[in-house]
Design an enzyme around this catalytic site. Structure first.
Site, PDB file in Angstrom:
ATOM      1  N   LYS A   1       4.913   0.413   9.322  1.00  0.00           N
ATOM      2  CA  LYS A   1       4.907   1.720   8.669  1.00  0.00           C
ATOM      3  C   LYS A   1       4.365   2.805   9.590  1.00  0.00           C
ATOM      4  CE  LYS A   1       3.043   0.070   4.871  1.00  0.00           C
ATOM      5  NZ  LYS A   1       2.464  -0.106   3.542  1.00  0.00           N
TER       6      LYS A   1
ATOM      7  N   GLU B   1       0.876  -1.159   0.000  1.00  0.00           N
ATOM      8  CA  GLU B   1       0.000   0.000   0.000  1.00  0.00           C
ATOM      9  C   GLU B   1       0.923   1.221   0.000  1.00  0.00           C
ATOM     10  OE1 GLU B   1      -2.711   0.205   3.315  1.00  0.00           O
ATOM     11  OE2 GLU B   1      -3.542   2.095   2.584  1.00  0.00           O
TER      12      GLU B   1
ATOM     13  N   ARG C   1       5.614 -12.983   9.545  1.00  0.00           N
ATOM     14  CA  ARG C   1       6.282 -11.736   9.211  1.00  0.00           C
ATOM     15  C   ARG C   1       7.662 -11.690   9.843  1.00  0.00           C
ATOM     16  NH1 ARG C   1       3.356  -7.409   9.859  1.00  0.00           N
ATOM     17  NH2 ARG C   1       4.956  -6.028  10.640  1.00  0.00           N
TER      18      ARG C   1
HETATM   19  P1  ATP Z   1       3.015  -2.421   8.043  1.00  0.00           P
HETATM   20  O1  ATP Z   1       2.460  -3.435   8.985  1.00  0.00           O
HETATM   21  O2  ATP Z   1       4.447  -2.093   8.242  1.00  0.00           O
HETATM   22  O3  ATP Z   1       2.183  -1.186   7.933  1.00  0.00           O
HETATM   23  P2  ATP Z   1       1.721  -3.542   5.854  1.00  0.00           P
HETATM   24  O4  ATP Z   1       1.544  -4.991   5.897  1.00  0.00           O
HETATM   25  O5  ATP Z   1       0.555  -2.692   6.197  1.00  0.00           O
HETATM   26  O6  ATP Z   1       3.001  -3.136   6.665  1.00  0.00           O
HETATM   27  P3  ATP Z   1       1.704  -3.432   3.033  1.00  0.00           P
HETATM   28  O7  ATP Z   1       2.101  -2.324   2.157  1.00  0.00           O
HETATM   29  O8  ATP Z   1       0.282  -3.812   3.099  1.00  0.00           O
HETATM   30  O9  ATP Z   1       2.242  -3.055   4.478  1.00  0.00           O
HETATM   31  O10 ATP Z   1       2.626  -4.704   2.779  1.00  0.00           O
HETATM   32  C1  ATP Z   1       2.935  -5.231   1.533  1.00  0.00           C
HETATM   33  C2  ATP Z   1       3.320  -6.657   1.711  1.00  0.00           C
HETATM   34  O11 ATP Z   1       4.436  -6.770   2.587  1.00  0.00           O
HETATM   35  C3  ATP Z   1       2.202  -7.455   2.318  1.00  0.00           C
HETATM   36  O12 ATP Z   1       2.052  -8.654   1.573  1.00  0.00           O
HETATM   37  C4  ATP Z   1       2.658  -7.725   3.706  1.00  0.00           C
HETATM   38  O13 ATP Z   1       2.155  -8.951   4.180  1.00  0.00           O
HETATM   39  C5  ATP Z   1       4.168  -7.736   3.567  1.00  0.00           C
HETATM   40  N1  ATP Z   1       4.805  -7.384   4.835  1.00  0.00           N
HETATM   41  C6  ATP Z   1       4.594  -6.273   5.566  1.00  0.00           C
HETATM   42  N2  ATP Z   1       5.310  -6.311   6.707  1.00  0.00           N
HETATM   43  C7  ATP Z   1       6.029  -7.462   6.685  1.00  0.00           C
HETATM   44  C8  ATP Z   1       6.964  -8.082   7.579  1.00  0.00           C
HETATM   45  N3  ATP Z   1       7.323  -7.522   8.709  1.00  0.00           N
HETATM   46  N4  ATP Z   1       7.490  -9.270   7.211  1.00  0.00           N
HETATM   47  C9  ATP Z   1       7.150  -9.835   6.047  1.00  0.00           C
HETATM   48  N5  ATP Z   1       6.279  -9.327   5.174  1.00  0.00           N
HETATM   49  C10 ATP Z   1       5.708  -8.145   5.473  1.00  0.00           C
HETATM   50 MG    MG Z   2      -1.251  -3.315   5.264  1.00  0.00          MG
END
Ligand code: ATP
Ligand code: MG
Length: 566
Positions: free
Chosen positions: A277, A36, A267
């Protein structure tokens, strides 16, 4: 297309290998990385990127970079650009252009109309508060909305009115009609469209209704014919809805089978930092760091500025592997990976971080000479260079002690040590500041017969020090970093990660003195400062002054001994 399991396997690659065997997806493998655009990518995303693009590489498949830009309010072009840049920097190819979920808003809208006509969705006019109350809890079922029985015609009319901007934000939502008594709360008629009178960074003001992430994501995957939709564990409870939605749309002929399959993995959690984020945005906006690419940040742009290489990050992601169970990875593993990589590629140079003046009293004042120095003992092809030597030098302040403890083998009064690539020298006199008692200069003598660093009579010294010639050295600035947090799991105790911020995470040393061969080094170049660590030229460098970031330290045996003594 290969049907063998790749060399390093994991449970996801095993599933894929099986799907290739059975021909489930017509022997096609297609993954995606769906960020995102509401922040910069961090090391957790690097894990996901390496996994998705890595699988595509291993199985001769494809991986899309798709922006999940369904929430108009928090998304920005700056984030889109930085994400593209980070994925490319890591070394992955998603083709000439990324994809955008917002390009599918029409398809998603028509799918919603279809669900309404097929009796699978309804417009709910309850307030947010009522909806929350009627959702039930983990232990009690939810209650049907009084609007759940609306006819398909009425739902369609209301939904179109929502689209046409005839209703204010939050006055109604479109919900899937599944089961308010489901043990899985996500299946209790989840919202799929909401009203939001907001500008979108790509579609402008065309839409005032936006699809919910949980509704949009499966459709995006299906449109792109993704085979394996890999995501983190928190989406496990969403999988039944993912499958329910795609099944309904396939039944209606809106999607073709085979449908994508969602697979969850644990994760990445990394000690002494935060990978979220939301928290990273706080660090930036509240001024705890200098920006998204501050070298202390666990963002991809931060570690890049710090001097990490894409190879080291990819290697780290390979080593941590992929599992189903949450765990914490120690920061030292990441540091190990960058040391291992830079050890092979970073040229060695001499730089003095905390300078102490040394005068070689028996070296003629007007004399200077050039000595041969090896660029990288790990890489014979890297060759050698000349370093200038003269009467006045700088050595590291920590390399001298007036009253040395037992295990301190470096320079002390009366003691002889080697200056790397140069001569044996002996400390004859210590000059101090009369008021403060601080050591300001050492007077030493050198043995001309030890040129190059060996003594013809075979006598040994216990230490080799790095040095620079005072009149030839370049003045620079060095930034040394410690972890951004003082605890392995920031906020674990207090609940507020900001309470664990390390007040001493940045030390700026100025001036430091570096050997003249570094003249003209460009930002991004990495070096090993002998005995002091791996350093990388920072973009803050100007024509007159180099700025360096310490990427990572070398192993320091003295620090270890000190620690053990404490
Ligand atoms: P955050 O929790 O940091 O806000 P998010 O999951 O909301 O991250 P996205 O932009 O939705 O951020 O993530 C894109 C992809 O990265 C998703 O498939 C998510 O599952 C993966 N992802 C995010 N954080 C991690 C992590 N700590 N380890 C592995 N994969 C991750
Ligand atoms: Mg997300």
């Amino acid at each position: 297309m290969t049907e063998e399991a790749p060399k390093s396997s994991d449970f996801i690659r095993e599933i894929i290998t099986e799907d290739l065997k059975t021909g489930k997806y017509d022997r096609r493998i297609h993954t995606r990385f769906p960020p995102e655009p509401n922040g910069y990518l961090h090391m957790g995303h690097a894990k996901s990127i390496c996994l998705n693009f890595g699988i595509a590489g291993d199985f001769s498949g494809k991986c899309n970079l798709r922006f999940d830009d369904t929430n108009p309010e928090k998304e920005e072009q700056e984030y889109v650009n930085s994400i593209i840049d980070s994925v490319r920097w890591l070394g992955f190819d998603f083709g000439p252009e990324p994809l955008y979920a917002s390009d599918y808003f029409d398809v998603m809208y028509h799918a919603a109309e279809y669900l309404i006509t097929a009796g699978h969705a309804y417009v709910d006019s309850q307030t947010a508060e009522e909806m929350r109350e009627n959702r039930g809890t983990l232990t009690s079922p939810g209650k049907d909305s009084p609007f759940r029985g609306r006819s398909a015609d009425e739902n369609l009319r209301l939904f179109r009115e929502m689209r046409d901007g005839r209703h204010p934000d939050a006055s109604m939502v479109l919900r899937a009609k599944i089961d308010m008594a489901s043990p899985n709360i996500n299946m209790r008629d989840p919202a799929i469209y909401r009203i939001k009178h907001a500008e979108h960074h790509r579609t402008g003001s065309i839409w005032c209704i936006y699809p919910m992430y949980t509704y949009a994501h499966p459709i995006e995957d299906a449109i792109e014919k993704i085979t394996h939709s890999i995501c983190t564990l928190e989406f496990e409870d969403q999988r039944p809805f993912y499958d329910w939605l795609l099944e309904r749309l396939a039944e209606g002929g809106l999607l073709q089978r085979p449908l994508p399959r969602q697979i969850e993995f644990a994760r990445l959690n990394l000690s002494y930092t935060v990978l979220s984020k939301r928290k990273l945005i706080q660090l930036v906006t509240e001024g705890h760091v200098r920006g998204w690419d501050d070298p202390r940040m666990p963002t991809i742009s931060g570690i890049r500025r710090r001097g990490y290489t894409p190879e080291a990050v990819r290697n780290f992601c390979e080593r941590i592997g992929v599992a189903k169970r949450d765990s914490m990875v120690d920061l030292s593993l990441l540091e190990f990976c960058i040391r291992e990589d830079l050890n092979k590629r970073a040229p060695r140079v001499m730089a003095v971080l905390r300078p102490l003046r040394m005068v070689i009293t028996n070296y003629p004042e007007d004399q200077e000479e050039e000595l041969d120095a090896i660029n990288n003992p790990e890489d014979p092809a890297a060759g050698s260079r000349k370093v200038p030597f003269s009467r006045v030098l700088y050595i590291e302040r920590d390399d001298f002690q007036e009253n040395p403890p037992k295990q301190f083998f470096r320079l002390a009064p009366g003691r002889e040590v080697r200056l790397r690539y140069a001569y044996y020298i002996t400390c004859e006199r210590v000059v101090k500041n009369e008021q403060t008692g601080e050591v300001v200069e050492l007077h030493c003598t050198y043995d001309p017969k030890t040129r190059g660093g060996d003594s013809p009579d075979g006598r040994k010294v216990k230490a080799t020090l790095h040095w620079v010639s005072a009149k030839h050295a370049l003045r620079a600035e060095a930034r040394l970093y410690d972890t951004l947090f003082i605890t392995p799991e920031p906020g674990e105790e207090s609940g507020d990660f900001r309470k664990d911020i390390n007040a001493d995470s940045l030390t700026v040393l100025d001036p430091v003195h570096v050997e003249p061969s570094l003249e003209g080094s460009v930002p991004g170049s990495t070096y090993q400062f002998e005995r002091m660590g791996y350093f990388c030229v920072d973009p803050d460098t100007t024509r007159g002054k180099l700025a360096f970031n310490r990427t990572v330290t070398l192993k320091d045996t003295w620090a270890k001994i000190q620690k053990a003594q404490k």
